[in-house]
Design a protein around this motif. Structure first.
Motif, PDB file in Angstrom:
ATOM      1  N   LYS A   1       0.842  -1.205   0.000  1.00 56.96           N
ATOM      2  CA  LYS A   1       0.000   0.000   0.000  1.00 56.96           C
ATOM      3  C   LYS A   1       0.869   1.243   0.000  1.00 56.96           C
ATOM      4  N   ASN A   2       1.810   1.304   0.935  1.00 58.44           N
ATOM      5  CA  ASN A   2       2.587   2.539   1.079  1.00 58.44           C
ATOM      6  C   ASN A   2       3.467   2.823  -0.129  1.00 58.44           C
ATOM      7  N   ALA A   3       3.865   1.762  -0.859  1.00 60.08           N
ATOM      8  CA  ALA A   3       4.613   2.007  -2.099  1.00 60.08           C
ATOM      9  C   ALA A   3       3.653   2.530  -3.166  1.00 60.08           C
ATOM     10  N   ALA A   4       2.507   1.856  -3.325  1.00 61.40           N
ATOM     11  CA  ALA A   4       1.568   2.260  -4.377  1.00 61.40           C
ATOM     12  C   ALA A   4       1.117   3.705  -4.203  1.00 61.40           C
ATOM     13  N   LEU A   5       0.954   4.129  -2.951  1.00 63.56           N
ATOM     14  CA  LEU A   5       0.447   5.492  -2.712  1.00 63.56           C
ATOM     15  C   LEU A   5       1.462   6.566  -3.098  1.00 63.56           C
ATOM     16  N   THR A   6       2.714   6.205  -3.214  1.00 63.78           N
ATOM     17  CA  THR A   6       3.694   7.186  -3.693  1.00 63.78           C
ATOM     18  C   THR A   6       4.033   6.960  -5.164  1.00 63.78           C
TER      19      THR A   6
ATOM     20  N   ALA B   1      -0.016  14.514  15.408  1.00 64.39           N
ATOM     21  CA  ALA B   1      -0.226  15.802  14.742  1.00 64.39           C
ATOM     22  C   ALA B   1       0.134  15.720  13.258  1.00 64.39           C
ATOM     23  N   ARG B   2       1.169  14.986  12.923  1.00 63.96           N
ATOM     24  CA  ARG B   2       1.596  14.732  11.548  1.00 63.96           C
ATOM     25  C   ARG B   2       1.623  15.981  10.662  1.00 63.96           C
ATOM     26  N   PRO B   3       2.494  16.934  10.988  1.00 65.59           N
ATOM     27  CA  PRO B   3       2.599  18.111  10.127  1.00 65.59           C
ATOM     28  C   PRO B   3       3.301  17.789   8.800  1.00 65.59           C
ATOM     29  N   VAL B   4       3.315  18.771   7.880  1.00 64.28           N
ATOM     30  CA  VAL B   4       3.993  18.556   6.591  1.00 64.28           C
ATOM     31  C   VAL B   4       5.090  19.603   6.381  1.00 64.28           C
ATOM     32  N   ASP B   5       5.594  20.149   7.490  1.00 65.60           N
ATOM     33  CA  ASP B   5       6.574  21.236   7.385  1.00 65.60           C
ATOM     34  C   ASP B   5       7.834  20.839   6.610  1.00 65.60           C
ATOM     35  N   ILE B   6       8.253  19.573   6.713  1.00 65.51           N
ATOM     36  CA  ILE B   6       9.499  19.174   6.031  1.00 65.51           C
ATOM     37  C   ILE B   6       9.276  19.110   4.516  1.00 65.51           C
ATOM     38  N   HIS B   7       8.094  18.641   4.123  1.00 67.45           N
ATOM     39  CA  HIS B   7       7.754  18.663   2.687  1.00 67.45           C
ATOM     40  C   HIS B   7       7.869  20.103   2.176  1.00 67.45           C
TER      41      HIS B   7
ATOM     42  N   PRO C   1      15.355  17.691   8.498  1.00 60.16           N
ATOM     43  CA  PRO C   1      15.591  17.669   9.945  1.00 60.16           C
ATOM     44  C   PRO C   1      15.220  16.319  10.558  1.00 60.16           C
ATOM     45  N   PHE C   2      14.369  15.556   9.866  1.00 62.16           N
ATOM     46  CA  PHE C   2      13.990  14.204  10.312  1.00 62.16           C
ATOM     47  C   PHE C   2      13.771  13.396   9.033  1.00 62.16           C
ATOM     48  N   ALA C   3      14.119  12.118   9.070  1.00 58.96           N
ATOM     49  CA  ALA C   3      14.027  11.295   7.847  1.00 58.96           C
ATOM     50  C   ALA C   3      12.574  10.922   7.562  1.00 58.96           C
TER      51      ALA C   3
ATOM     52  N   VAL D   1       9.396   9.864   5.655  1.00 60.12           N
ATOM     53  CA  VAL D   1       9.179   9.041   4.460  1.00 60.12           C
ATOM     54  C   VAL D   1       8.490   9.882   3.378  1.00 60.12           C
ATOM     55  N   GLY D   2       7.369  10.493   3.745  1.00 60.38           N
ATOM     56  CA  GLY D   2       6.594  11.248   2.763  1.00 60.38           C
ATOM     57  C   GLY D   2       7.366  12.429   2.202  1.00 60.38           C
ATOM     58  N   ALA D   3       8.088  13.156   3.063  1.00 64.77           N
ATOM     59  CA  ALA D   3       8.838  14.329   2.571  1.00 64.77           C
ATOM     60  C   ALA D   3       9.932  13.866   1.614  1.00 64.77           C
TER      61      ALA D   3
ATOM     62  N   ARG E   1      15.050   5.770   4.300  1.00 63.98           N
ATOM     63  CA  ARG E   1      15.710   4.695   3.545  1.00 63.98           C
ATOM     64  C   ARG E   1      14.799   3.493   3.331  1.00 63.98           C
ATOM     65  N   GLU E   2      13.504   3.682   3.558  1.00 61.69           N
ATOM     66  CA  GLU E   2      12.541   2.581   3.461  1.00 61.69           C
ATOM     67  C   GLU E   2      12.589   1.918   2.075  1.00 61.69           C
ATOM     68  N   PRO E   3      12.279   0.602   1.993  1.00 64.27           N
ATOM     69  CA  PRO E   3      12.219  -0.076   0.695  1.00 64.27           C
ATOM     70  C   PRO E   3      11.252   0.615  -0.294  1.00 64.27           C
TER      71      PRO E   3
ATOM     72  N   PRO F   1       9.695  -1.101  12.599  1.00 60.95           N
ATOM     73  CA  PRO F   1       8.696  -0.186  12.011  1.00 60.95           C
ATOM     74  C   PRO F   1       7.571   0.186  12.977  1.00 60.95           C
ATOM     75  N   THR F   2       7.255   1.464  13.016  1.00 59.99           N
ATOM     76  CA  THR F   2       6.110   1.913  13.825  1.00 59.99           C
ATOM     77  C   THR F   2       4.823   1.228  13.362  1.00 59.99           C
ATOM     78  N   ASP F   3       4.746   0.892  12.067  1.00 62.58           N
ATOM     79  CA  ASP F   3       3.524   0.275  11.540  1.00 62.58           C
ATOM     80  C   ASP F   3       3.346  -1.168  12.005  1.00 62.58           C
TER      81      ASP F   3
ATOM     82  N   ILE G   1       8.151   7.466  16.679  1.00 60.80           N
ATOM     83  CA  ILE G   1       7.821   8.109  15.393  1.00 60.80           C
ATOM     84  C   ILE G   1       6.553   8.960  15.503  1.00 60.80           C
ATOM     85  N   PHE G   2       5.528   8.400  16.131  1.00 60.20           N
ATOM     86  CA  PHE G   2       4.276   9.143  16.292  1.00 60.20           C
ATOM     87  C   PHE G   2       3.971   9.321  17.773  1.00 60.20           C
ATOM     88  N   GLU G   3       3.470  10.484  18.127  1.00 61.86           N
ATOM     89  CA  GLU G   3       3.292  10.797  19.556  1.00 61.86           C
ATOM     90  C   GLU G   3       2.001  10.230  20.142  1.00 61.86           C
ATOM     91  N   ASN G   4       1.124   9.703  19.285  1.00 59.52           N
ATOM     92  CA  ASN G   4      -0.168   9.267  19.812  1.00 59.52           C
ATOM     93  C   ASN G   4      -0.543   7.925  19.196  1.00 59.52           C
TER      94      ASN G   4
HETATM   95  C1  UD1 Z   1       4.693   6.898   6.143  1.00 60.00           C
HETATM   96  C2  UD1 Z   1       3.780   5.713   6.011  1.00 60.00           C
HETATM   97  C3  UD1 Z   1       3.191   5.334   7.373  1.00 60.00           C
HETATM   98  C4  UD1 Z   1       4.306   5.110   8.379  1.00 60.00           C
HETATM   99  C5  UD1 Z   1       5.264   6.294   8.398  1.00 60.00           C
HETATM  100  C6  UD1 Z   1       6.485   6.061   9.284  1.00 60.00           C
HETATM  101  C7  UD1 Z   1       2.894   6.012   3.781  1.00 60.00           C
HETATM  102  C8  UD1 Z   1       1.713   6.298   2.929  1.00 60.00           C
HETATM  103  N1  UD1 Z   1       2.699   6.072   5.097  1.00 60.00           N
HETATM  104  O1  UD1 Z   1       3.892   7.988   6.620  1.00 60.00           O
HETATM  105  O2  UD1 Z   1       2.423   4.139   7.209  1.00 60.00           O
HETATM  106  O3  UD1 Z   1       3.747   4.947   9.665  1.00 60.00           O
HETATM  107  O4  UD1 Z   1       5.733   6.575   7.079  1.00 60.00           O
HETATM  108  O5  UD1 Z   1       7.162   4.919   8.879  1.00 60.00           O
HETATM  109  O6  UD1 Z   1       3.965   5.679   3.286  1.00 60.00           O
HETATM  110  N2  UD1 Z   1       6.750  14.762  10.266  1.00 60.00           N
HETATM  111  C9  UD1 Z   1       6.921  16.091  10.526  1.00 60.00           C
HETATM  112  N3  UD1 Z   1       6.949  16.965   9.472  1.00 60.00           N
HETATM  113  C10 UD1 Z   1       6.815  16.536   8.170  1.00 60.00           C
HETATM  114  C11 UD1 Z   1       6.661  15.168   7.928  1.00 60.00           C
HETATM  115  C12 UD1 Z   1       6.622  14.298   9.004  1.00 60.00           C
HETATM  116  O7  UD1 Z   1       7.035  16.513  11.681  1.00 60.00           O
HETATM  117  O8  UD1 Z   1       6.843  17.368   7.254  1.00 60.00           O
HETATM  118  C13 UD1 Z   1       6.692  13.810  11.422  1.00 60.00           C
HETATM  119  C14 UD1 Z   1       5.323  13.145  11.501  1.00 60.00           C
HETATM  120  O9  UD1 Z   1       4.417  13.931  12.217  1.00 60.00           O
HETATM  121  C15 UD1 Z   1       5.651  11.864  12.219  1.00 60.00           C
HETATM  122  C16 UD1 Z   1       7.053  11.520  11.713  1.00 60.00           C
HETATM  123  O10 UD1 Z   1       7.584  12.739  11.192  1.00 60.00           O
HETATM  124  O11 UD1 Z   1       5.696  12.063  13.610  1.00 60.00           O
HETATM  125  C17 UD1 Z   1       7.075  10.449  10.642  1.00 60.00           C
HETATM  126  O12 UD1 Z   1       6.353  10.877   9.527  1.00 60.00           O
HETATM  127  P1  UD1 Z   1       6.680  10.409   8.039  1.00 60.00           P
HETATM  128  O13 UD1 Z   1       7.931   9.608   8.019  1.00 60.00           O
HETATM  129  O14 UD1 Z   1       6.577  11.598   7.157  1.00 60.00           O
HETATM  130  O15 UD1 Z   1       5.463   9.445   7.759  1.00 60.00           O
HETATM  131  P2  UD1 Z   1       4.433   9.486   6.553  1.00 60.00           P
HETATM  132  O16 UD1 Z   1       5.157   9.691   5.268  1.00 60.00           O
HETATM  133  O17 UD1 Z   1       3.293  10.352   6.892  1.00 60.00           O
END
Ligand code: UD1
Length: 421
Positions: free
Chosen positions: A22-27, A122-128, A162-164, A166-168, A190-192, A306-308, A330-333
């Motif tokens: 799933k996570n590969a297909a979504l990107t 909270a999952r912000p997107v600031d790094i993106h 500032p943090f590795a 995955v999505g960014a 560095r995820e697969p 993996p957190t997942d 990885i996630f606070e909640n």
């Molecule tokens: C991806 C996976 C998700 C997995 C996660 C961590 C997909 C579709 N989802 O999510 O299943 O649990 O990796 O392995 O691939 N963060 C920031 N700022 C940002 C981006 C992230 O602070 O701009 C924080 C997030 O809030 C979180 C942490 O970084 O606490 C990890 O997030 P990230 O690695 O970006 O996970 P996703 O790409 O959302």
């Protein structure tokens, strides 16, 4: 709304085919926005998150053709006819943010609603956003939308995350393929699934080196072309089903599974008492006759644990011998499954990002519900070992990420059914 009913039914045995990730297909699917030529994917899992991605891409101008019941999808975007990813779609799935980099890189302008998704922090997107700014994108946050502009195209640059994230990493990697000049991304994930994305982009004509390490270098090109790509195996689905024989007893072969994509997870399972053997067809997992032992786990970016798979691991440790400590970094909640497991008789204490699990002799079935995908499946796993009936509500979370979950568990002898309520 549907529920899943599980009756604890003793040891499991048999085989389960592992789906595409799933996570590969979504990107991978948003990467198709980078070209006007067809991009075809095989081994696509049939999940509601894939439907949502199709809906999102169609709203942007992508033509979609599906065969093999949706396992093969061709995406063609002759032009981006609409550069706005609407809140109504984005709110369903946080990974929608992955269209931002591709649209602005190809089209020079994009607007994407700030994302929603699983309620695990909270999952912000600031790094993106910071990374795109470094690549020359002008950003403006208004009315719940990210408005991005780069009328003269993106410019290659060096950016250290500032943090590795995955999505960014994925968003910036896609955007940089069409930037002018060289981009160096440091401290990347560095995820697969990142390697899988880089493999697709290279097939489309991108120049990328270093994926799988913490520095990726991209030499921008003018245009990308079409490609055909097979989605990588879902390592989280693999890890989830590996838990079944450990929790319920028995042995299961996971077809297509590979140890190297889950090494740190496999090591923890072995510490707990699992027997894991690589076979010609995948991985064979068995619980040896001894009890499962307590282990301590800290979630980390790949190649760490993996957190997942943390929720599923907690389900296993509920009946282990001794005290286990789970640190979620990885996630606070992300312990929302803990109160539900406690309702099934588990002994768990949560303080901030740490959960201490003291093994109990047995779990008892109960009505439970979960608020995210991996938490939901951890409750099914716990139900396999519990005495009596476990009823898991809010099954739509599972539909987002586990293909044919009921029939896969049934294939190994689990007593499980889905009912309409
Ligand atoms: C991806 C996976 C998700 C997995 C996660 C961590 C997909 C579709 N989802 O999510 O299943 O649990 O990796 O392995 O691939 N963060 C920031 N700022 C940002 C981006 C992230 O602070 O701009 C924080 C997030 O809030 C979180 C942490 O970084 O606490 C990890 O997030 P990230 O690695 O970006 O996970 P996703 O790409 O959302």
């Amino acid at each position: 709304m549907d529920s899943i009913i599980v009756q604890g039914n003793g040891p499991v045995s048999g085989e389960i085919p592992i789906s595409g990730a799933k996570n590969a297909a979504l990107t991978l699917m948003p990467a198709a926005l980078l070209t006007d030529k067809p991009v075809t994917f095989t081994n696509v899992p049939r999940l509601s998150d894939i439907k949502t991605t199709n809906e999102l891409l169609a709203s942007l101008g992508t033509k979609i053709s599906m065969i093999d019941d949706g396992q093969k999808i061709t995406l063609t975007t002759p032009e981006i006819t609409n550069h706005l990813a609407h809140y109504d779609i984005v709110r369903k799935m946080r990974a929608s943010i992955l269209v931002l980099g591709p649209i602005v890189a190809r089209h020079g302008i994009a607007a994407v609603s700030l994302p929603g998704g699983c309620a695990i922090g909270a999952r912000p997107v600031d790094i993106h956003l910071k990374g795109l700014e470094v690549l020359g994108v002008d950003l403006d946050l208004r009315d719940g939308y990210i408005h991005a502009k780069a009328p003269n195209g993106l410019k290659g640059a060096t950016y250290e995350l500032p943090f590795a994230s995955v999505g960014a990493t994925e968003n910036l990697l896609m955007a940089a393929t069409l930037a002018k000049g060289t981009t160096v991304l440091k401290n990347v994930a560095r995820e697969p699934e990142i390697i899988d994305l880089a493999d697709l982009l290279r097939l489309m004509g991108a120049n990328i080196i270093g994926d799988g390490s913490s520095v990726i270098k991209i030499e921008g090109v003018e245009t990308l072309h079409g490609a055909t790509h097979q989605v990588v195996t879902d390592r989280i689905e693999l890890g989830t089903y590996m838990m079944a024989p450990l929790i319920a007893g028995g042995q299961v072969e996971l077809l297509g599974g590979k140890r190297r994509i889950l090494e740190s997870f496999c090591q923890k399972l072995e510490e707990a008492g699992a027997e894991i053997t690589e076979t010609e067809r995948g991985l064979l997992v068995a619980r040896n006759n001894a009890d499962i032992r307590a282990v301590s786990v800290t979630t980390e970016p790949y190649p760490g644990f993996p957190t997942d798979l943390q929720a599923q691991m907690m389900a296993l440790l509920c009946t282990a011998e001794g005290k286990s400590v789970l640190n979620e970094t990885i996630f606070e909640n992300r312990f929302m499954h803990a109160p539900e497991l406690i309702r099934m008789g588990a002994n768990i204490e949560v303080h901030g990002g740490t959960a201490t699990v003291t093994g109990v002799n047995e779990l008892r079935g109960a009505p439970v519900m979960a608020t995210d995908l991996r938490a939901s499946v951890s409750l099914i796993l716990a139900g396999l070992a519990a005495k009596g009936e476990t009823r898991v509500a809010r099954v739509y979370h599972l539909d987002r990420g586990y293909e044919k979950v009921v029939s896969k568990f049934r294939a190994i002898g689990a007593n499980i059914e889905r009912i309409k309520e």
